[in-house]
Scaffold this motif. Structure first.
Motif, PDB file in Angstrom:
ATOM      1  N   TRP A  86      -7.557  -2.470   6.050  1.00 23.98           N
ATOM      2  CA  TRP A  86      -6.678  -2.860   7.151  1.00 23.98           C
ATOM      3  C   TRP A  86      -5.252  -2.340   6.986  1.00 23.98           C
ATOM      4  O   TRP A  86      -4.575  -2.064   7.982  1.00 23.98           O
ATOM      5  CB  TRP A  86      -6.684  -4.377   7.327  1.00 23.98           C
ATOM      6  N   THR A  88      -4.559   0.548   5.934  1.00 27.00           N
ATOM      7  CA  THR A  88      -4.587   1.986   6.230  1.00 27.00           C
ATOM      8  C   THR A  88      -5.330   2.263   7.542  1.00 27.00           C
ATOM      9  O   THR A  88      -5.705   3.407   7.810  1.00 27.00           O
ATOM     10  CB  THR A  88      -5.270   2.761   5.087  1.00 27.00           C
ATOM     11  N   ILE A  89      -5.528   1.251   8.363  1.00 24.74           N
ATOM     12  CA  ILE A  89      -6.413   1.349   9.507  1.00 24.74           C
ATOM     13  C   ILE A  89      -6.019   2.455  10.481  1.00 24.74           C
ATOM     14  O   ILE A  89      -6.877   3.147  11.042  1.00 24.74           O
ATOM     15  CB  ILE A  89      -6.515  -0.008  10.254  1.00 24.74           C
ATOM     16  N   ALA A  90      -4.730   2.682  10.665  1.00 24.10           N
ATOM     17  CA  ALA A  90      -4.295   3.650  11.672  1.00 24.10           C
ATOM     18  C   ALA A  90      -4.716   5.069  11.335  1.00 24.10           C
ATOM     19  O   ALA A  90      -5.002   5.870  12.225  1.00 24.10           O
ATOM     20  CB  ALA A  90      -2.776   3.578  11.847  1.00 24.10           C
ATOM     21  N   ASN A  91      -4.755   5.388  10.042  1.00 25.43           N
ATOM     22  CA  ASN A  91      -5.094   6.757   9.647  1.00 25.43           C
ATOM     23  C   ASN A  91      -6.298   6.843   8.712  1.00 25.43           C
ATOM     24  O   ASN A  91      -6.712   7.944   8.340  1.00 25.43           O
ATOM     25  CB  ASN A  91      -3.896   7.443   8.977  1.00 25.43           C
ATOM     26  N   ARG A  93      -9.533   4.830   8.759  1.00 28.15           N
ATOM     27  CA  ARG A  93     -10.859   4.226   8.963  1.00 28.15           C
ATOM     28  C   ARG A  93     -11.993   5.246   8.942  1.00 28.15           C
ATOM     29  O   ARG A  93     -13.126   4.909   8.676  1.00 28.15           O
ATOM     30  CB  ARG A  93     -10.864   3.425  10.255  1.00 28.15           C
TER      31      ARG A  93
END
Length: 387
Positions: A86, A88-91, A93
Motif C-alpha cells: 500500500w 508503493t501502490i501508485a507505482n 502494484r
C-alpha cells in the motif's frame, strides 16, 4: 526478531546464446535480497526481473522498500507485505517494485523457518514432500538444428523426465513482434516449428508436451494453429497471448477447447490472477514466486485457483534461491500438478548452494527439509557471481 539490515546482491554469469519467440539471452542474472535481524538470523530471497536492469531493483530496494522495513518485526510477514504494497501502490502494484516485494517476502519466510527450525512448506501446511517437474528447454540457438534439438530432448529422457516444454513462435511470418527485437537471428519457418514439435513428441512418447510462445501470438494465430498443435501431440500451450488480452483468451478457449492453456508467468498479484481465473481464460495457473508477490501472495493465488477448480504449476527460471522457494510453496498447495525445472546451463541454479537439489528417478524434486528455504548458500560461489 527485528529487521536491522537489508542488502541486495546483483548476480550475473555469461551463458551460451539462446532465444525464445521474442528475446535473446547471453547471460543469466539474479537479484538476491538478504534480510538480517537483531537475533543474528538472516533470510534470503530472490526478486525475479525478466531481464530488467538489476540496478533498478537495487534502487527500489534501497530507497523505497528498506525504509519501510528497518526496525519492524520480521515475523509479521502479512502485515509487512500489506504495508509494502500500500505504501508503493501508485507505482508498484504491477512493476519491478512487486518483484522486490516478492524477494523480501521470500526472505522473511526463510527467516521465520530458521527461527522455528521448520521448512517453509511445513509452516504453510505441507501437502507433499516431492514435486513433479517437467524439463524446460528447447530454445532456439545459433547452429542448433533439428538433430541438436533431438539430442537435447533425448538427454532429458535419459535423466528421467517424462514431460517436456519447448519454445515455439520464432517465425517472422507468424510473429510480427520479432521485427521490434534487437536480435532477429535464428528464426525458423512455421513448417520448421512443426518439425521441432513433431521430433520432440516422437522422443517423449506418452509424456506431456508443452509449447511456449512467450505471448507472441495473436488470437487469430492461435485459432489457426491450435488444431495443428493438437494433431502434433501438444497437450499444453503456455501464455500464447499477452495477459492483457482478455477478449483474445476468451475466444481461443472457445475455439480450441481441447488445448490446455497455462499462464501467466508475467502477471502479478492475486487480484490480477483473479481476473484470469474468473474469466476462465486459463486452465493451469502459473505464477512466478519471485515476481507475482512472493510466497505469501502465491499461496493465496493457489488457494483461489483451488476454489475455482484450477491446477497450479509454478513458473521458475531463476537461481537456486527461487527454485527452493518454489518447491516450498508448491508443496503446500494441494492443487500443484508440476513445476518448471529449467535445463539450460545455469550456474546460478546449479552452483550457488552447498548441496544439490535431490530427485528421484522420475525427476520429482524432493522439498528441502532444512529450516526456511532448506538450502545453504555457497558464499565463495556467490562472491564470484556478484557484478
Amino acid at each position: 526478531m527485528k529487521i536491522t539490515k537489508i542488502e541486495g546482491f546483483q548476480l550475473r554469469c555469461p551463458c551460451a546464446e539462446i532465444h525464445d519467440a521474442l528475446s535473446t539471452s547471453t547471460a543469466r542474472q539474479a537479484f538476491l535480497i538478504k534480510v538480517e535481524t537483531d537475533n543474528g538470523l538472516y533470510g534470503i530471497g530472490e526478486a525475479f526481473s525478466f531481464g530488467a536492469p538489476m540496478g533498478a531493483l537495487q534502487e527500489i530496494l534501497k530507497n523505497q522498500i528498506e525504509p519501510i522495513l528497518i526496525g519492524q518485526k520480521a515475523e509479521n510477514i502479512e502485515q509487512l507485505w500489506r504495508t509494502m504494497y500500500w505504501r508503493t501502490i501508485a507505482n508498484g502494484r504491477r512493476s519491478l517494485t512487486m518483484a522486490v516485494i516478492s524477494g523480501i517476502d521470500i526472505a522473511l519466510w526463510d527467516l521465520l523457518g530458521k527461527e522455528t527450525n521448520l521448512p517453509i512448506a511445513q509452516l504453510l501446511g505441507a501437502c507433499y514432500d516431492k514435486i513433479p517437474t517437467y524439463a524446460s528447454g528447447g530454445f532456439y540457438a545459433p547452429k542448433k538444428d533439428l538433430d541438436g534439438l533431438r539430442r537435447e530432448i533425448s538427454g532429458y529422457m535419459e535423466k528421467g523426465y517424462r514431460d517436456v516444454k519447448i519454445k515455439i513462435g520464432r517465425t517472422f511470418n507468424q510473429n510480427q513482434i520479432l521485427h521490434y527485437m534487437a536480435n532477429q537471428k535464428d528464426t525458423v519457418s512455421l513448417e520448421e516449428d512443426w518439425q521441432r514439435i513433431q521430433a520432440t513428441k516422437e522422443i517423449i512418447g506418452n509424456g506431456t508436451l508443452i509449447v511456449d510462445t512467450n505471448a507472441s501470438w495473436s488470437e487469430e494465430q492461435f485459432i489457426t494453429n491450435g488444431p495443428t498443435l493438437l494433431d502434433l501431440g501438444v497437450h499444453i500451450i503456455e501464455e500464447p497471448l499477452p495477459f492483457e488480452d482478455i477478449t483474445g483468451y476468451r475466444k481461443v478457449a472457445a475455439a480450441v477447447p481441447q488445448l490446455v492453456v497455462a499462464g501467466c508467468e508475467t502477471q502479478q498479484g492475486v487480484l490480477n490472477f483473479y481476473n484470469l481465473i474468473h474469466e476462465n481464460q486459463i486452465d493451469i495457473v502459473q505464477p512466478d514466486v519471485g515476481w507475482a508477490g512472493g510466497i505469501s501472495e502465491v499461496k493465496k493465488i493457489g488457494d483461489m485457483a483451488l476454489a475455482s477448480g484450477k491446477k497450479i504449476s509454478l513458473h521458475c527460471f531463476g537461481s537456486a534461491v527461487l527454485f527452493a522457494a518454489s518447491l516450498q510453496v508448491a508443496a503446500a498447495m494441494s492443487n500443484t500438478i508440476a513445476m518448471e525445472s529449467e535445463e539450460n546451463p545455469n550456474p546460478l541454479k546449479s552452483s550457488l548452494t552447498k548441496s544439490p537439489f535431490l530427485t528421484n528417478s522420475a525427476m520429482d524434486f524432493y522439498v528441502p527439509e532444512g529450516p526456511g528455504l532448506g538450502i545453504e548458500i555457497n558464499e565463495d560461489q556467490l562472491m564470484q557471481f556478484i557484478c
